[in-house]
Scaffold this active site. Sequence first.
Site, short mmCIF file in Angstrom:
data_model
loop_
_atom_site.label_atom_id
_atom_site.label_comp_id
_atom_site.label_asym_id
_atom_site.label_seq_id
_atom_site.Cartn_x
_atom_site.Cartn_y
_atom_site.Cartn_z
CD1 TRP A 1 -1.02 2.37 2.24
CD2 TRP A 1 -2.86 1.70 1.15
NE1 TRP A 1 -1.93 3.39 2.30
CE2 TRP A 1 -3.07 3.01 1.65
CE3 TRP A 1 -3.89 1.08 0.42
CZ2 TRP A 1 -4.26 3.71 1.44
CZ3 TRP A 1 -5.07 1.78 0.23
CH2 TRP A 1 -5.26 3.07 0.73
CG MET A 2 2.36 5.30 -2.14
SD MET A 2 3.56 5.58 -3.45
CE MET A 2 2.55 5.29 -4.91
CG ASN A 3 -1.60 6.80 2.44
OD1 ASN A 3 -0.95 5.85 2.88
ND2 ASN A 3 -1.99 7.78 3.20
CG ASP A 4 -1.22 11.20 2.34
OD1 ASP A 4 -2.08 10.49 1.81
OD2 ASP A 4 -1.43 11.86 3.36
CD1 TRP B 1 -3.21 4.30 5.24
CD2 TRP B 1 -4.01 3.50 7.17
NE1 TRP B 1 -2.81 5.15 6.25
CE2 TRP B 1 -3.29 4.68 7.44
CE3 TRP B 1 -4.59 2.82 8.24
CZ2 TRP B 1 -3.14 5.20 8.75
CZ3 TRP B 1 -4.45 3.33 9.52
CH2 TRP B 1 -3.73 4.51 9.77
CD1 TRP C 1 0.40 7.99 10.41
CD2 TRP C 1 -1.38 9.24 10.85
NE1 TRP C 1 -0.56 7.16 10.95
CE2 TRP C 1 -1.66 7.91 11.23
CE3 TRP C 1 -2.37 10.22 11.03
CZ2 TRP C 1 -2.90 7.54 11.79
CZ3 TRP C 1 -3.59 9.84 11.59
CH2 TRP C 1 -3.85 8.51 11.95
CB SER C 2 1.24 13.20 5.62
OG SER C 2 0.92 12.09 4.82
NE ARG D 1 -5.49 13.54 9.31
CZ ARG D 1 -6.69 13.49 9.89
NH1 ARG D 1 -6.82 13.58 11.20
NH2 ARG D 1 -7.79 13.33 9.16
CD GLU E 1 -7.10 13.58 5.68
OE1 GLU E 1 -6.66 12.80 6.54
OE2 GLU E 1 -7.52 13.19 4.57
#
Length: 590
Positions: A73-76, A100, A135-136, A201, A256
């Site tokens: 999985w990859m997100n931001d 995730w 997190w990001s 965040r 976000e």
Amino acid sequence: MATSFSSTSSSSSSAIASLVCVCLLSLLLGHGILRVEASHKVYRHLQSSESLADSSADQPYRTAYHFQPPKNWMNDPNGPMIYKGLYHLFYQWNPKGAVWGNIVWAHSTSKDLVNWIPHEPAIYPSQPADMNGTWSGSATILPNGTPVILYTGINPANQQVQNIAFPKKASDPYLIEWVKTPKNPLMAPTASNMINASSFRDPTTAWVGPDGRWRVIIGSKRGRRGMAILYRSKDFIHWVKAQHPLHSAPNTGMWECPDFFPVSTVSPLGLDTSSNGPRVKHVLKVSLDDTRKEYYTIGTYDPSKKDVYTPDAGSVEGDLGLRFDYGKFYASKTFFDSAKNRRILWGWINESSSVEDDIKKGWSGLQAVPRVIWLDKSGKQLVQWPVMELEKLRTGRVDVPSKLLRGGSKFEVSGFTASQADVELSFEVKNLDKAEKFDPSWVKAQDLCTQKTATVKGGIGPFGIMALASKGLEEYTAIFFRIFKGTNNKYVVAMCSDQTKSSLNNSTDKANYGAFLDVDPAKEKLSLRTLIDRSIVESFGGEGKGCITARVYPTKAIGDGAHLYAFNYGAGDVLISSFSAWSMKKAQIN
Ligand SMILES: *[C@@H]1O[C@H](CO)[C@@H](O)[C@H](O)[C@H]1NC(C)=O
Ligand SMILES: *[C@@H]1O[C@H](CO)[C@@H](O)[C@H](O)[C@H]1NC(C)=O
Ligand SMILES: *[C@@H]1O[C@H](CO)[C@@H](O)[C@H](O)[C@H]1NC(C)=O
Ligand SMILES: *[C@@H]1O[C@H](CO)[C@@H](O)[C@H](O)[C@H]1NC(C)=O
Ligand SMILES: *[C@@H]1O[C@H](CO)[C@@H](O)[C@H](O)[C@H]1NC(C)=O
């Protein structure tokens, strides 16, 4: 997530020992030298995933030139930057699966933004301030040239806090190792500061005001009011929350991944994030957690007076506002490329297939191609274009001579790899008499494009291309324009990406997307560039004024089974004034 992160010592059931190193690090900040003691635990079990070999190379939906990890999985996109001539991209990654969870900062570098090499994860849970999550966040290049990263940590009480990480060896252009300070967290919800610990965040790149103080914003909300909380600092370590947010907007919910950056009003060149002055406007982009859509506004920022950002009069906030991309695109982030004086945008494209399919194929998530972004001449919107480096993947150019495309006709363009291509064309419409009247109830172009798919005949349009099309047109993804007569003798141009026929498989999301283009078809050409990459159709209309990215999963239009058609299903004729298509070579990605 809980079990993997709660075992912080070698006494854990896991046979893999944690390694603890304590490092001293000097940082030149402002006027003095600040010493930061960094303690750093290495979680081997999170770092060593059995094999980083690309086991899924033969899968039809794996892309050839879009950024993706070898698996999982990859997100931001996180902390993009250029350092010592190397581009860095970090990203939210799950080392353990295609869904995730267990998020760490995976890390890759590139010399050209096209070919990427992978490194070990750079940031992962290692101290109380991020024990439950890393997190990001974003990178900031300090005046002495050293980068630092601000990111969101999840503490053991599951509160969102902001932390800092430094390169262990600034002399290493690859910036392989990152260390943290025990002073983390640098920003946290307290009993008195009114910050919601579950909604705090994604720190931005920091910028300096005329008073020499650093500023950074963090996404948040109060009730339904989305906001960008502002903090200031003299030394990048001690941060003080400003009384007021940089900006907030009612009924938008949690903001976000805010992004805040200057753009020039006189040049498409990018600006350093701290730039300001008379020929500078500012852009604030936020990602709306409630609807998973982004919007941005253009406005003014005066750091010497109120230190607030004010969107230009008439700006629309929320889902009906301006978007970088009207398709799949979220958690985006820009950085200033000081080597080429441009601002570059990254954005996450998620899957349209089911979670079960993601697990079966072993991966989920891609990044859109890096795009240069600048202010349009009108001053009313931004414009984007794929970085020119991408063009070195082009091969075997096919040109179609200028030709009239009669209403109700189509033709195939062949001689290139239609499943992996870059297509650029433009249309001219000499006679707009047949344009239908625009219905003002189409507030969102997406609604219009959902109602009027590629096969619905119109006056002028639909005309465009059918990408990833099977021979018998059982499958295709159509990208096209429709022109309507608006009020005051103005024309309305809609750009649509129609996925309704993109796959015979019924288990994928086939939502249609649309954008209105600020182009006058009576005076200007209508251009379209589409990047086709197996399961991605990423389109730039009106020379980058409207961008739409789609994820599609054809079952027949795969490999040699993929074709490309130009079509015009409107009543009026249109002229194809230019048409070039290239096969795209495979990039070396991770
Ligand atoms: C992390 O969060 C979980 C709940 O999601 C909680 O049970 C756990 O105690 C937290 N702390 C650690 C160190 O895992
Ligand atoms: C804080 O944010 C969380 C997550 O969105 C929400 O569930 C909660 O209601 C918020 N609390 C307050 C006091 O607004
Ligand atoms: C990802 O894709 C799904 C379905 O295609 C969509 O509903 C969801 O909101 C998407 N976006 C994000 C940012 O998660
Ligand atoms: C297509 O459909 C089948 C059955 O519904 C499913 O098992 C398969 O994985 C699907 N998805 C894709 C993206 O091919
Ligand atoms: C997908 O749905 C269509 C229309 O409902 C149906 O005709 C077709 O058989 C379905 N395909 C599959 C593979 O289930």
